[in-house]
Design a protein around this motif. Structure first.
Motif, PDB file in Angstrom:
ATOM      1  N   ALA A 167       0.821  -1.203   0.000  1.00 31.48           N
ATOM      2  CA  ALA A 167       0.000   0.000   0.000  1.00 31.48           C
ATOM      3  C   ALA A 167       0.857   1.254   0.000  1.00 31.48           C
ATOM      4  N   LEU A 168       2.038   1.199   0.607  1.00 34.39           N
ATOM      5  CA  LEU A 168       2.901   2.370   0.710  1.00 34.39           C
ATOM      6  C   LEU A 168       4.095   2.292  -0.240  1.00 34.39           C
ATOM      7  N   SER A 169       3.981   1.520  -1.295  1.00 37.14           N
ATOM      8  CA  SER A 169       5.081   1.388  -2.244  1.00 37.14           C
ATOM      9  C   SER A 169       5.269   2.682  -3.025  1.00 37.14           C
ATOM     10  N   PRO A 170       6.438   2.888  -3.651  1.00 34.51           N
ATOM     11  CA  PRO A 170       6.704   4.142  -4.375  1.00 34.51           C
ATOM     12  C   PRO A 170       5.706   4.395  -5.506  1.00 34.51           C
ATOM     13  N   LEU A 171       5.441   5.657  -5.735  1.00 37.61           N
ATOM     14  CA  LEU A 171       4.594   6.088  -6.833  1.00 37.61           C
ATOM     15  C   LEU A 171       5.463   6.585  -7.985  1.00 37.61           C
ATOM     16  N   HIS A 172       4.889   6.610  -9.189  1.00 35.13           N
ATOM     17  CA  HIS A 172       5.614   7.126 -10.340  1.00 35.13           C
ATOM     18  C   HIS A 172       4.624   7.776 -11.293  1.00 35.13           C
ATOM     19  N   THR A 173       5.117   8.397 -12.346  1.00 35.14           N
ATOM     20  CA  THR A 173       4.256   9.080 -13.297  1.00 35.14           C
ATOM     21  C   THR A 173       4.293   8.393 -14.656  1.00 35.14           C
ATOM     22  N   SER A 174       3.207   8.569 -15.393  1.00 31.52           N
ATOM     23  CA  SER A 174       3.135   8.150 -16.789  1.00 31.52           C
ATOM     24  C   SER A 174       2.225   9.138 -17.494  1.00 31.52           C
ATOM     25  N   SER A 175       2.777   9.890 -18.441  1.00 37.32           N
ATOM     26  CA  SER A 175       2.040  10.957 -19.091  1.00 37.32           C
ATOM     27  C   SER A 175       1.485  11.902 -18.022  1.00 37.32           C
ATOM     28  N   ARG A 176       0.173  12.107 -17.971  1.00 38.38           N
ATOM     29  CA  ARG A 176      -0.401  13.057 -17.005  1.00 38.38           C
ATOM     30  C   ARG A 176      -0.869  12.386 -15.725  1.00 38.38           C
ATOM     31  N   TRP A 177      -0.525  11.116 -15.514  1.00 39.61           N
ATOM     32  CA  TRP A 177      -1.049  10.367 -14.388  1.00 39.61           C
ATOM     33  C   TRP A 177       0.014  10.012 -13.350  1.00 39.61           C
ATOM     34  N   ILE A 178      -0.412   9.904 -12.102  1.00 40.34           N
ATOM     35  CA  ILE A 178       0.402   9.328 -11.030  1.00 40.34           C
ATOM     36  C   ILE A 178      -0.092   7.897 -10.833  1.00 40.34           C
ATOM     37  N   LEU A 179       0.852   6.954 -10.818  1.00 38.53           N
ATOM     38  CA  LEU A 179       0.512   5.537 -10.743  1.00 38.53           C
ATOM     39  C   LEU A 179       1.180   4.884  -9.551  1.00 38.53           C
ATOM     40  N   ASP A 180       0.581   3.774  -9.076  1.00 44.22           N
ATOM     41  CA  ASP A 180       1.184   3.003  -7.997  1.00 44.22           C
ATOM     42  C   ASP A 180       2.076   1.904  -8.581  1.00 44.22           C
ATOM     43  N   SER A 181       2.560   1.010  -7.733  1.00 44.59           N
ATOM     44  CA  SER A 181       3.500  -0.012  -8.186  1.00 44.59           C
ATOM     45  C   SER A 181       2.851  -1.035  -9.109  1.00 44.59           C
ATOM     46  N   VAL A 196      17.066  15.850  -4.241  1.00 41.71           N
ATOM     47  CA  VAL A 196      16.072  14.877  -3.777  1.00 41.71           C
ATOM     48  C   VAL A 196      16.301  13.521  -4.418  1.00 41.71           C
ATOM     49  N   HIS A 197      16.471  13.509  -5.727  1.00 36.35           N
ATOM     50  CA  HIS A 197      16.542  12.254  -6.468  1.00 36.35           C
ATOM     51  C   HIS A 197      17.779  11.444  -6.101  1.00 36.35           C
ATOM     52  N   GLU A 198      18.901  12.112  -5.899  1.00 36.79           N
ATOM     53  CA  GLU A 198      20.122  11.385  -5.538  1.00 36.79           C
ATOM     54  C   GLU A 198      20.038  10.818  -4.128  1.00 36.79           C
ATOM     55  N   ALA A 199      19.314  11.503  -3.252  1.00 40.08           N
ATOM     56  CA  ALA A 199      19.182  11.015  -1.873  1.00 40.08           C
ATOM     57  C   ALA A 199      18.150   9.905  -1.759  1.00 40.08           C
ATOM     58  N   ASN A 200      17.095   9.961  -2.593  1.00 38.67           N
ATOM     59  CA  ASN A 200      16.039   8.950  -2.518  1.00 38.67           C
ATOM     60  C   ASN A 200      15.307   8.904  -3.861  1.00 38.67           C
ATOM     61  N   PRO A 201      15.729   8.060  -4.775  1.00 40.35           N
ATOM     62  CA  PRO A 201      15.134   8.022  -6.115  1.00 40.35           C
ATOM     63  C   PRO A 201      13.708   7.502  -6.156  1.00 40.35           C
ATOM     64  N   ASP A 202      13.183   7.010  -5.031  1.00 43.01           N
ATOM     65  CA  ASP A 202      11.800   6.528  -4.997  1.00 43.01           C
ATOM     66  C   ASP A 202      10.781   7.655  -4.931  1.00 43.01           C
ATOM     67  N   LEU A 203      11.215   8.852  -4.604  1.00 42.94           N
ATOM     68  CA  LEU A 203      10.278   9.935  -4.317  1.00 42.94           C
ATOM     69  C   LEU A 203       9.794  10.648  -5.572  1.00 42.94           C
ATOM     70  N   LEU A 204       8.490  11.009  -5.559  1.00 44.99           N
ATOM     71  CA  LEU A 204       7.995  11.979  -6.517  1.00 44.99           C
ATOM     72  C   LEU A 204       8.624  13.333  -6.197  1.00 44.99           C
ATOM     73  N   ILE A 205       8.781  14.166  -7.223  1.00 46.27           N
ATOM     74  CA  ILE A 205       9.347  15.501  -7.051  1.00 46.27           C
ATOM     75  C   ILE A 205       8.321  16.505  -7.565  1.00 46.27           C
ATOM     76  N   ALA A 206       7.725  17.266  -6.664  1.00 43.73           N
ATOM     77  CA  ALA A 206       6.693  18.227  -7.042  1.00 43.73           C
ATOM     78  C   ALA A 206       7.334  19.577  -7.330  1.00 43.73           C
ATOM     79  N   VAL A 207       7.004  20.136  -8.490  1.00 45.09           N
ATOM     80  CA  VAL A 207       7.636  21.362  -8.972  1.00 45.09           C
ATOM     81  C   VAL A 207       6.559  22.375  -9.344  1.00 45.09           C
ATOM     82  N   GLY A 208       6.616  23.550  -8.733  1.00 46.19           N
ATOM     83  CA  GLY A 208       5.696  24.631  -9.066  1.00 46.19           C
ATOM     84  C   GLY A 208       6.349  25.647  -9.974  1.00 46.19           C
ATOM     85  N   GLY A 209       5.542  26.369 -10.706  1.00 45.71           N
ATOM     86  CA  GLY A 209       6.053  27.424 -11.571  1.00 45.71           C
ATOM     87  C   GLY A 209       6.390  28.675 -10.777  1.00 45.71           C
TER      88      GLY A 209
END
Length: 446
Positions: free
Chosen positions: A53-67, A272-285
């Motif tokens: 349930a708490l596994s890493p999330l990732h993106t595909s196109s405009r979606w956030i997906l689970d494992s 962030v990515h080098e310290a923990n590549p499992d994490l999503l990275i949220a970026v605002g304009g």
């Protein structure tokens, strides 16, 4: 397995575990070793389900997906933890378990938990020592702060001798136990309220030209260290699904260069990515996370970070798009489409998940016909929900806190925009549930 069925399954497993433990102690007709084996089996299964349930999330196109490559729609509540106490708000009113239950039973599946770089770089500071200096640092009455700390300990005795870092871990893990994901958000560098162009937290100090009013606290080197520290922290707390690089980046128009946005965002994402590549990275304009239009002509290079970057945007009645649209919903939809909504277009160099990581209203002050909201807030919120639900976008409401430990020098300062009431026991305005109900539905996906 969805969140609801997972929660039920975990509850059943917990009951079975307790049952077999008691039976093992009472039943003389069955060897203890047999019960222990069965107990261990249940415990292993419980751990497996929780981990999945708490596994890493990732993106595909405009979606956030689970494992399992199923859509995971962020349906979040903001929870402030970036202010002078260095602790998520509200622990003076309710036990942590009650707060996590409030979030879970309200239907949220994630928390955007805000933090300061000041806190991130001082995790060994004891919570009691933070409260010991809180009155001086926040300009509050000493006796009132002392009483505040007593209330925190009364409601949450576990916190008495813990460090800030350990307390944050306890809070994150408790949310995780309810299958609630956490997006840690770097709200500010200097622990304080925000956000404007003279609070010193708006733009990187390494940018040229340096303007003290907007950058005096935004030390770029410390920011990178703080992001890395929180990413390392997250590795030990799997409920953390991602980190927001910076809340409401805001340059002084014309003077400060948006070209620097690309440079420093890339540095933050790398930290962030080098310290923990499992994490999503949220970026605002820029423009307080309301304007990402520059990404259309010059997309940000996300390739070093794999499928982990999520765009975020904010919108309020005081945000430029609502003002520029003359508060007309149809015009506003067109305006925000040009500022940020275009990022959802498929098969573009900038295509990605677009998370409305802050929106909100004053929760009271209107008539029953407007769900208890003021006229402008009601009109804006109805329009925003219609737009976000139409795109089935990810979102995070501002905010859960009914009040703050200290804000503007006042202890237990009321938050009129808070989802919960002043003692954090119930929704401040239950009628708001009806307006935001469409946001909880999942209607689209890959």
């Amino acid at each position: 397995m969805n969140i609801t069925s997972t929660t039920v399954f975990l509850s059943v497993l917990s009951v079975l575990t307790f049952y077999y433990l008691v039976r093992a102690l009472l039943d003389s007709t069955m060897h203890l070793s047999s019960h222990v084996s069965l107990l261990l089996g249940c415990t292993t299964l419980l751990t497996t389900v929780t981990t999945q349930a708490l596994s890493p999330l990732h993106t595909s196109s405009r979606w956030i997906l689970d494992s399992a490559n199923k859509r995971f729609k962020l349906r979040c509540i903001n929870w402030a933890g970036h202010m002078e106490a260095h602790l998520p708000e509200g622990l003076q009113h309710q036990p942590l378990t009650s707060l996590s239950s409030q979030i879970s039973t309200s239907g949220f599946n994630c928390v955007r938990l805000t933090f300061s770089i000041e806190m991130a770089l001082n995790p060994s500071l004891l919570v009691k020592d933070s409260f010991a200096t809180l009155a001086e640092r926040a300009g509050a009455d000493v006796s009132a702060v002392n009483n505040l700390w007593t209330s925190v300990q009364t409601q949450n005795p576990w916190i008495q001798d813990l460090s800030i870092g350990t307390a944050w871990g306890r809070i994150v893990d408790e949310l995780g136990s309810k299958n609630i994901r956490v997006i840690l958000d770097n709200h500010v560098s200097h622990a304080s309220w925000c956000c404007n162009l003279d609070d010193g937290n708006g733009w990187w100090d390494a940018s040229v030209p340096y303007i003290a009013s907007n950058s005096r606290f935004f030390n770029t080197s410390n920011w990178l260290l703080g992001l890395s520290a929180m990413a390392h922290f997250s590795a030990d707390h799997p409920a953390v699904a991602g980190i927001g690089l910076r809340n409401e980046i805001r340059e002084i128009p014309v003077v400060q260069n948006r070209g620097d946005w690309y440079t420093f965002v890339a540095q933050g994402a790398r930290a962030v990515h080098e310290a923990n590549p499992d994490l999503l990275i949220a970026v605002g304009g820029a423009l307080s996370s309301t304007d990402a239009s520059f990404l259309r002509a010059r997309p940000f290079d996300r390739s070093p970070f794999g499928n982990k970057v999520v765009w975020e945007w904010h919108q309020y009645t005081f945000s430029p798009p609502w003002i520029a649209s003359f508060k007309n919903c149809a015009i506003w939809k067109s305006v925000v489409g040009g500022f940020t909504g275009f990022l959802l277009q498929e098969n573009q160099a900038y295509t990605g998940p677009l998370w409305l990581s802050e929106f909100g209203v004053g929760m009271t002050g209107g008539t029953p016909e407007r769900n208890g909201l003021g006229e402008d807030d009601y009109k804006y919120l109805k329009c925003l929900v219609e737009y976000a639900a139409g795109n089935d976008g990810d979102w995070a409401l501002w905010a859960i806190q009914g009040d703050y430990y200290v804000r503007d020098g006042q202890v237990n300062n009321n938050e009129g925009w808070g989802l919960l009431n002043s003692d954090w026991s119930a929704w401040r305005n239950p009628a708001v549930k009806d307006i935001i109900a469409p946001l909880f539905k999942v209607t689209q996906g890959p």
